[in-house]
Design a protein around this motif. Structure first.
Motif, mmCIF file in Angstrom:
data_model
loop_
_atom_site.group_PDB
_atom_site.id
_atom_site.type_symbol
_atom_site.label_atom_id
_atom_site.label_comp_id
_atom_site.label_asym_id
_atom_site.label_seq_id
_atom_site.Cartn_x
_atom_site.Cartn_y
_atom_site.Cartn_z
ATOM 1 N N VAL A 281 -7.513 -4.594 1.518
ATOM 2 C CA VAL A 281 -6.708 -3.432 1.884
ATOM 3 C C VAL A 281 -6.126 -3.680 3.273
ATOM 4 C CG1 VAL A 281 -6.656 -0.940 2.281
ATOM 5 C CG2 VAL A 281 -8.110 -1.873 0.476
ATOM 6 N N ALA A 282 -4.798 -3.774 3.340
ATOM 7 C CA ALA A 282 -4.106 -3.969 4.613
ATOM 8 C C ALA A 282 -3.451 -2.658 5.031
ATOM 9 C CB ALA A 282 -3.058 -5.070 4.476
ATOM 10 N N HIS A 283 -3.183 -2.521 6.339
ATOM 11 C CA HIS A 283 -2.650 -1.253 6.835
ATOM 12 C C HIS A 283 -1.929 -1.474 8.157
ATOM 13 C CE1 HIS A 283 -6.296 -1.578 9.211
ATOM 14 N NE2 HIS A 283 -6.973 -1.669 8.082
ATOM 15 N N SER A 284 -1.571 -0.391 8.817
ATOM 16 C CA SER A 284 -0.742 -0.479 10.028
ATOM 17 C C SER A 284 -1.416 -1.233 11.172
ATOM 18 C CB SER A 284 -0.345 0.929 10.498
ATOM 19 O OG SER A 284 -1.506 1.714 10.705
ATOM 20 N N ALA A 285 -2.748 -1.323 11.161
ATOM 21 C CA ALA A 285 -3.445 -2.032 12.234
ATOM 22 C C ALA A 285 -3.818 -3.471 11.857
ATOM 23 C CB ALA A 285 -4.708 -1.264 12.631
ATOM 24 N N SER A 286 -3.420 -3.889 10.652
ATOM 25 C CA SER A 286 -3.754 -5.248 10.201
ATOM 26 C C SER A 286 -2.957 -6.290 10.980
ATOM 27 C CB SER A 286 -3.457 -5.405 8.704
ATOM 28 O OG SER A 286 -4.255 -4.529 7.942
ATOM 29 N N VAL B 52 -3.816 -7.503 -3.029
ATOM 30 C CA VAL B 52 -3.622 -6.951 -1.690
ATOM 31 C C VAL B 52 -2.939 -5.593 -1.833
ATOM 32 C CG1 VAL B 52 -2.442 -7.197 0.537
ATOM 33 C CG2 VAL B 52 -3.505 -9.187 -0.539
ATOM 34 N N ILE B 53 -3.590 -4.556 -1.299
ATOM 35 C CA ILE B 53 -3.026 -3.205 -1.291
ATOM 36 C C ILE B 53 -2.588 -2.912 0.139
ATOM 37 C CG2 ILE B 53 -3.469 -0.748 -1.720
ATOM 38 C CD1 ILE B 53 -5.827 -1.718 -3.570
ATOM 39 N N VAL B 54 -1.303 -2.635 0.320
ATOM 40 C CA VAL B 54 -0.807 -2.297 1.656
ATOM 41 C C VAL B 54 -0.724 -0.772 1.730
ATOM 42 C CG1 VAL B 54 0.940 -2.726 3.409
ATOM 43 C CG2 VAL B 54 0.557 -4.429 1.622
ATOM 44 N N GLY B 55 -1.659 -0.163 2.464
ATOM 45 C CA GLY B 55 -1.765 1.302 2.533
ATOM 46 C C GLY B 55 -3.180 1.728 2.227
ATOM 47 N N ARG B 56 -3.712 2.647 3.036
ATOM 48 C CA ARG B 56 -5.130 3.041 2.893
ATOM 49 C C ARG B 56 -5.293 4.547 2.708
ATOM 50 N NH1 ARG B 56 -6.923 1.784 9.197
ATOM 51 N NH2 ARG B 56 -4.976 2.476 10.120
ATOM 52 N N SER B 57 -4.327 5.188 2.048
ATOM 53 C CA SER B 57 -4.407 6.644 1.867
ATOM 54 C C SER B 57 -5.549 7.004 0.913
ATOM 55 C CB SER B 57 -3.090 7.191 1.312
ATOM 56 O OG SER B 57 -2.950 6.834 -0.057
ATOM 57 N N ASP C 28 -2.107 -12.481 -5.302
ATOM 58 C CA ASP C 28 -1.649 -12.713 -6.677
ATOM 59 C C ASP C 28 -0.969 -11.444 -7.186
ATOM 60 O OD1 ASP C 28 -2.952 -15.314 -6.906
ATOM 61 O OD2 ASP C 28 -4.831 -14.176 -6.940
ATOM 62 N N ILE C 29 -1.541 -10.303 -6.769
ATOM 63 C CA ILE C 29 -0.978 -8.985 -7.112
ATOM 64 C C ILE C 29 -0.839 -8.216 -5.803
ATOM 65 C CG2 ILE C 29 -1.311 -6.834 -8.408
ATOM 66 C CD1 ILE C 29 -3.215 -8.486 -10.287
ATOM 67 N N LEU C 30 0.395 -7.868 -5.467
ATOM 68 C CA LEU C 30 0.672 -7.148 -4.213
ATOM 69 C C LEU C 30 1.074 -5.714 -4.549
ATOM 70 C CD1 LEU C 30 1.122 -7.155 -1.116
ATOM 71 C CD2 LEU C 30 3.461 -7.937 -1.554
ATOM 72 N N ILE C 31 0.353 -4.751 -3.965
ATOM 73 C CA ILE C 31 0.613 -3.340 -4.244
ATOM 74 C C ILE C 31 1.041 -2.658 -2.949
ATOM 75 C CG2 ILE C 31 -0.350 -1.169 -5.128
ATOM 76 C CD1 ILE C 31 -2.322 -2.958 -6.783
ATOM 77 N N ALA C 32 2.274 -2.181 -2.939
ATOM 78 C CA ALA C 32 2.847 -1.564 -1.736
ATOM 79 C C ALA C 32 2.742 -0.054 -1.847
ATOM 80 C CB ALA C 32 4.311 -1.980 -1.586
ATOM 81 N N ALA C 33 1.994 0.556 -0.927
ATOM 82 C CA ALA C 33 1.737 2.002 -0.995
ATOM 83 C C ALA C 33 1.639 2.589 0.403
ATOM 84 C CB ALA C 33 0.448 2.261 -1.781
ATOM 85 N N ALA D 178 4.082 -14.060 -7.849
ATOM 86 C CA ALA D 178 3.183 -12.901 -7.678
ATOM 87 C C ALA D 178 3.637 -11.742 -8.563
ATOM 88 C CB ALA D 178 3.168 -12.468 -6.219
ATOM 89 N N VAL D 179 2.712 -10.815 -8.786
ATOM 90 C CA VAL D 179 3.039 -9.543 -9.439
ATOM 91 C C VAL D 179 3.114 -8.499 -8.326
ATOM 92 C CG1 VAL D 179 2.206 -7.741 -11.011
ATOM 93 C CG2 VAL D 179 1.934 -10.170 -11.613
ATOM 94 N N VAL D 180 4.198 -7.711 -8.306
ATOM 95 C CA VAL D 180 4.400 -6.723 -7.240
ATOM 96 C C VAL D 180 4.502 -5.321 -7.852
ATOM 97 C CG1 VAL D 180 5.933 -5.934 -5.393
ATOM 98 C CG2 VAL D 180 5.502 -8.385 -5.688
ATOM 99 N N ILE D 181 3.641 -4.436 -7.379
ATOM 100 C CA ILE D 181 3.631 -3.038 -7.825
ATOM 101 C C ILE D 181 4.066 -2.174 -6.648
ATOM 102 C CG2 ILE D 181 2.237 -1.156 -8.786
ATOM 103 C CD1 ILE D 181 2.434 -3.579 -10.686
ATOM 104 N N ASP D 182 5.143 -1.438 -6.848
ATOM 105 C CA ASP D 182 5.737 -0.625 -5.774
ATOM 106 C C ASP D 182 5.423 0.850 -6.010
ATOM 107 O OD1 ASP D 182 7.273 0.454 -3.776
ATOM 108 O OD2 ASP D 182 9.113 -0.611 -4.289
ATOM 109 N N VAL D 183 4.547 1.391 -5.159
ATOM 110 C CA VAL D 183 4.118 2.789 -5.299
ATOM 111 C C VAL D 183 5.013 3.736 -4.483
ATOM 112 C CG1 VAL D 183 2.118 4.351 -5.149
ATOM 113 C CG2 VAL D 183 1.758 1.912 -5.554
#
Length: 281
Positions: free
Chosen positions: A187-192, A158-163, A203-208, A224-229
């Motif tokens: 891909v999740a975002h402000s309107a999700s 799951v990627i939070v952010g759609r830049s 399983d892998i959460l990416i915050a961007a 979970a594995v968390v990647i902080d961008v």
């Protein structure tokens, strides 16, 4: 486990330095274009130039006033496009409002677009072609996951952010049918809707998304594995998009801020510059 991006980037940079040291004659060169005096942009350029020097890449500077016209900036890019001794062109973003960013990115020769933002390189990425350049932060994240031995095949990312800089290209990279990808990507975002549930399914959460400490412990599943961008300034210090102290105990692996994704972004910029040099040789 804390994933040490600084250490992984350092190993990559040593490999690059070793390859560049063996080059006889002209060394790879990266042109930096800075418009205006934004403190954050100036700091990023300084950091990138320092790393260039360390690995043996020549930096070419063009510092311009923020009053420069779009036409004048385009002529400078054309000059670098035509210069056989320039392998990469990096225009530091953001640009002043009177200059159209997309126009500048499109004017850069795709073969020198070491940032990976040109529409041609973005298109190649989406199609699964590897003869363009991958954007540095998404590319860095995939290498980070590989070095940390995090399996992506069949995993829900799951990627939070759609830049255009991180979210979209990273989704395209991780869904490809190849090693180090093969993920099921959301891909999740402000309107999700139901963002907490979406994040918790990862399983892998990416915050961007560029929102300090937005991701809390109740948004992350155990193991979970968390990647902080994210890189944000809060109370005078740099913090990520993840509330590290409360999230880390739940994670199998997590990246810190600073020292996680940031160093990988620069390492990939250097790697792309050497790749451009090798392709033109």
């Amino acid at each position: 486990m804390i994933i040490d991006g600084k250490k992984i980037a350092s190993e990559i940079e040593k490999t690059l330095k070793s390859a560049i040291d063996k080059i006889h004659g002209r060394k790879p060169a990266l042109a930096f274009i800075l418009v205006g005096e934004d403190p954050a942009s100036m700091a990023y350029i300084r950091m990138k130039k320092k790393k260039c020097k360390e690995v043996g890449i020549v930096s070419i500077d063009r510092e311009l006033p923020d009053s420069i016209s779009e036409e004048e900036l385009l002529s400078i890019i054309t000059e670098f496009n035509q210069d056989p001794e320039v392998d990469g062109i990096l225009t530091q973003l953001p640009l002043p409002l009177h200059i159209r960013t997309e126009k500048i990115l499109e004017a850069t020769d795709p073969k020198k677009d070491v940032d990976g933002f040109h529409p041609i390189n973005m298109g190649k990425l989406l199609l699964g072609e590897t003869n363009g350049f991958f954007p540095c932060t998404p590319y860095g994240i995939t290498i980070l996951l590989k070095h940390a031995k995090v399996e992506t095949k069949g995993k829900h990312v799951v990627i939070v952010g759609r830049s255009n800089i991180v979210g979209k290209p990273l989704a395209a990279l991780l869904m490809q049918k190849r090693e180090g990808a093969n993920a099921t990507v959301t891909v999740a975002h402000s309107a999700s809707q139901n963002l907490q549930e979406i994040c918790k399914s990862a399983d892998i959460l990416i915050a961007a998304m560029g929102n300090p400490h937005f991701i809390k412990a109740d948004m992350v599943k155990e193991g979970a594995v968390v990647i902080d961008v994210g890189i944000n300034r809060k109370d005078g210090k740099l913090v990520g998009d993840v509330d590290f102290d409360c999230v880390a105990p739940k994670c199998a692996a997590i990246t810190p801020v600073p020292g996680g994704v940031g160093p990988m972004t620069i390492a990939m910029l250097l790697s792309n510059t050497l790749l451009s040099y090798q392709r033109s040789a």
